[in-house]
Enzyme design. Structure first.
Site, PDB file in Angstrom:
ATOM      1  N   ASN A  11      -5.156  -6.458   4.095  1.00 53.02           N
ATOM      2  CA  ASN A  11      -3.755  -6.856   4.054  1.00 53.02           C
ATOM      3  C   ASN A  11      -2.947  -5.583   3.837  1.00 53.02           C
ATOM      4  O   ASN A  11      -2.939  -5.037   2.746  1.00 53.02           O
ATOM      5  CB  ASN A  11      -3.540  -7.857   2.911  1.00 53.02           C
ATOM      6  N   TRP A  12      -2.311  -5.136   4.891  1.00 53.24           N
ATOM      7  CA  TRP A  12      -1.604  -3.843   4.826  1.00 53.24           C
ATOM      8  C   TRP A  12      -0.269  -3.930   4.098  1.00 53.24           C
ATOM      9  O   TRP A  12       0.373  -2.909   3.855  1.00 53.24           O
ATOM     10  CB  TRP A  12      -1.389  -3.279   6.234  1.00 53.24           C
ATOM     11  N   LYS A  13       0.175  -5.144   3.811  1.00 53.32           N
ATOM     12  CA  LYS A  13       1.466  -5.354   3.124  1.00 53.32           C
ATOM     13  C   LYS A  13       2.590  -4.587   3.865  1.00 53.32           C
ATOM     14  O   LYS A  13       2.511  -4.426   5.082  1.00 53.32           O
ATOM     15  CB  LYS A  13       1.350  -4.966   1.645  1.00 53.32           C
ATOM     16  N   HIS A  97       0.646 -15.658  -0.157  1.00 54.11           N
ATOM     17  CA  HIS A  97       0.234 -14.512  -0.971  1.00 54.11           C
ATOM     18  C   HIS A  97       1.080 -14.499  -2.254  1.00 54.11           C
ATOM     19  O   HIS A  97       2.261 -14.860  -2.220  1.00 54.11           O
ATOM     20  CB  HIS A  97       0.424 -13.213  -0.181  1.00 54.11           C
ATOM     21  N   GLU A  99       2.580 -12.252  -3.752  1.00 57.42           N
ATOM     22  CA  GLU A  99       3.840 -11.502  -3.649  1.00 57.42           C
ATOM     23  C   GLU A  99       4.909 -12.349  -2.977  1.00 57.42           C
ATOM     24  O   GLU A  99       6.105 -12.233  -3.289  1.00 57.42           O
ATOM     25  CB  GLU A  99       3.597 -10.179  -2.893  1.00 57.42           C
ATOM     26  N   GLU A 169      -6.893 -14.571  -5.507  1.00 62.08           N
ATOM     27  CA  GLU A 169      -6.399 -13.266  -5.930  1.00 62.08           C
ATOM     28  C   GLU A 169      -5.714 -13.411  -7.285  1.00 62.08           C
ATOM     29  O   GLU A 169      -4.548 -13.829  -7.353  1.00 62.08           O
ATOM     30  CB  GLU A 169      -5.380 -12.727  -4.920  1.00 62.08           C
ATOM     31  N   GLY A 175      -3.328  -4.574  -7.160  1.00 60.05           N
ATOM     32  CA  GLY A 175      -2.665  -3.276  -7.190  1.00 60.05           C
ATOM     33  C   GLY A 175      -2.682  -2.613  -8.559  1.00 60.05           C
ATOM     34  O   GLY A 175      -1.988  -1.629  -8.791  1.00 60.05           O
ATOM     35  N   SER A 215      -7.743  -5.332  -6.238  1.00 57.34           N
ATOM     36  CA  SER A 215      -8.396  -4.047  -6.540  1.00 57.34           C
ATOM     37  C   SER A 215      -9.842  -3.961  -6.064  1.00 57.34           C
ATOM     38  O   SER A 215     -10.693  -3.382  -6.741  1.00 57.34           O
ATOM     39  CB  SER A 215      -8.283  -3.732  -8.034  1.00 57.34           C
ATOM     40  N   GLY A 236      -6.041  -4.851  -0.266  1.00 58.10           N
ATOM     41  CA  GLY A 236      -4.736  -4.229  -0.081  1.00 58.10           C
ATOM     42  C   GLY A 236      -4.870  -2.723   0.073  1.00 58.10           C
ATOM     43  O   GLY A 236      -5.211  -2.200   1.139  1.00 58.10           O
ATOM     44  N   GLY A 237      -4.635  -2.006  -1.026  1.00 56.45           N
ATOM     45  CA  GLY A 237      -4.584  -0.543  -1.014  1.00 56.45           C
ATOM     46  C   GLY A 237      -5.715   0.146  -0.258  1.00 56.45           C
ATOM     47  O   GLY A 237      -5.467   1.036   0.570  1.00 56.45           O
TER      48      GLY A 237
HETATM   49  P1  13P Z   1      -5.044  -4.494  -3.812  1.00 57.50           P
HETATM   50  O1  13P Z   1      -6.390  -4.435  -3.116  1.00 57.50           O
HETATM   51  O2  13P Z   1      -4.178  -3.348  -3.498  1.00 57.50           O
HETATM   52  O3  13P Z   1      -5.209  -4.790  -5.277  1.00 57.50           O
HETATM   53  O4  13P Z   1      -4.289  -5.779  -3.184  1.00 57.50           O
HETATM   54  C1  13P Z   1      -4.922  -6.991  -3.135  1.00 57.50           C
HETATM   55  C2  13P Z   1      -4.116  -7.946  -2.323  1.00 57.50           C
HETATM   56  O5  13P Z   1      -3.072  -8.392  -2.725  1.00 57.50           O
HETATM   57  C3  13P Z   1      -4.607  -8.302  -0.991  1.00 57.50           C
HETATM   58  O6  13P Z   1      -3.895  -9.336  -0.424  1.00 57.50           O
END
Ligand code: 13P
Length: 251
Positions: A11-13, A97, A99, A169, A175, A215, A236-237
């Protein structure tokens, strides 16, 4: 036990321009051609979706969106329709998600509408659930997850029940560098599968994939993936760097 192929999803956000997105997948497609027994997915921003899908034509890497609207067309300025996603052969869409729940008013009810419309449009939804730190500290985790599942994924029919993907999640692990321990995650994954089985029967519950997110990094993914009810990662990251994502896929 169902026949669950592990799904490793990035997930590149809100990261990467079109050019940067295409550059990243150009590396991934070269390095990941021989991967067997894994489903690989990248979810760039809307603006990069078409270019990324084109760059990944005839490869083993699938493409997903990070959100969509629950109406198919009309006067909804700024929104993206499931039919537009389908038109560019988008395979998956992330729904609900944390967020989006936290900053953009997504609710279990809107998640449910979006999930149904995604399926009707031929796109597989990845429905996200997870508790905040405050909820975990108040011992509300199971209650929150139960509500998110019971409302969020209600009303599925036939084959849809087996195709749905759920992502757990924990909000406190996103993050932050704080991963849930594999045992903490497994406990919730097993709980989600049990709830799903009450809704849709044992067979469907054995077939669906439940991803862990929060993470996930190259050095912790293999312990996480050893858990019996964890069927993949939503990353994510670490999905933004080619080297890391390649390691994650090859865990
Ligand atoms: P991180 O891997 O950066 O913690 O993000 C997780 C996430 O929200 C994937 O959708």
């Amino acid at each position: 036990m169902g026949n669950r192929v592990p799904l490793i999803a990035g997930n590149w956000k809100m990261n990467k321009t079109v050019k940067e997105s295409v550059e990243l997948v150009s590396v991934l497609k070269q390095k990941l051609t021989d991967v067997k027994n894994r489903e690989i997915l990248v979810c760039p921003s809307y603006i990069s979706l078409y270019a990324v899908k084109e760059a990944l034509k005839n490869t083993n890497i699938k493409v997903g969106a990070q959100n969509m609207y629950f109406e198919k067309s009309g006067a909804f300025t700024g929104e993206i329709s499931p039919l537009m996603l389908k038109d560019i052969n988008c395979d998956y869409v992330i729904i609900g998600h944390s967020e989006r729940r936290q900053y953009f008013g997504e609710t279990d009810e809107s998640v449910n509408k979006k999930m149904k419309v995604a399926f009707e449009s031929g796109i597989i939804p990845i429905v996200c659930v997870g508790e905040t730190l405050q909820q975990r500290e108040k011992n509300e985790t199971f209650l929150i997850i139960e509500k998110q599942i019971k409302i969020g994924v209600a009303g599925l029919s036939g084959e849809q029940m087996k195709k749905l993907v759920i992502a757990y999640e924990p909000v406190w692990a996103i993050g932050t560098g704080k991963t849930a321990t594999p045992q903490q995650a497994e406990e919730i994954h097993a709980f989600i599968r049990k709830l799903y089985s009450e809704l849709y029967g044992k067979d469907a519950a054995e077939d669906i994939r439940i991803l862990y997110g929060g993470s996930v990094k190259p050095d912790n993914i293999s312990e996480i993936m050893k858990q019996p009810n964890i069927d993949g990662g939503l990353i994510g990251g670490a999905a933004l760097k080619a080297d890391d994502f390649i390691k994650l896929v090859n865990y």
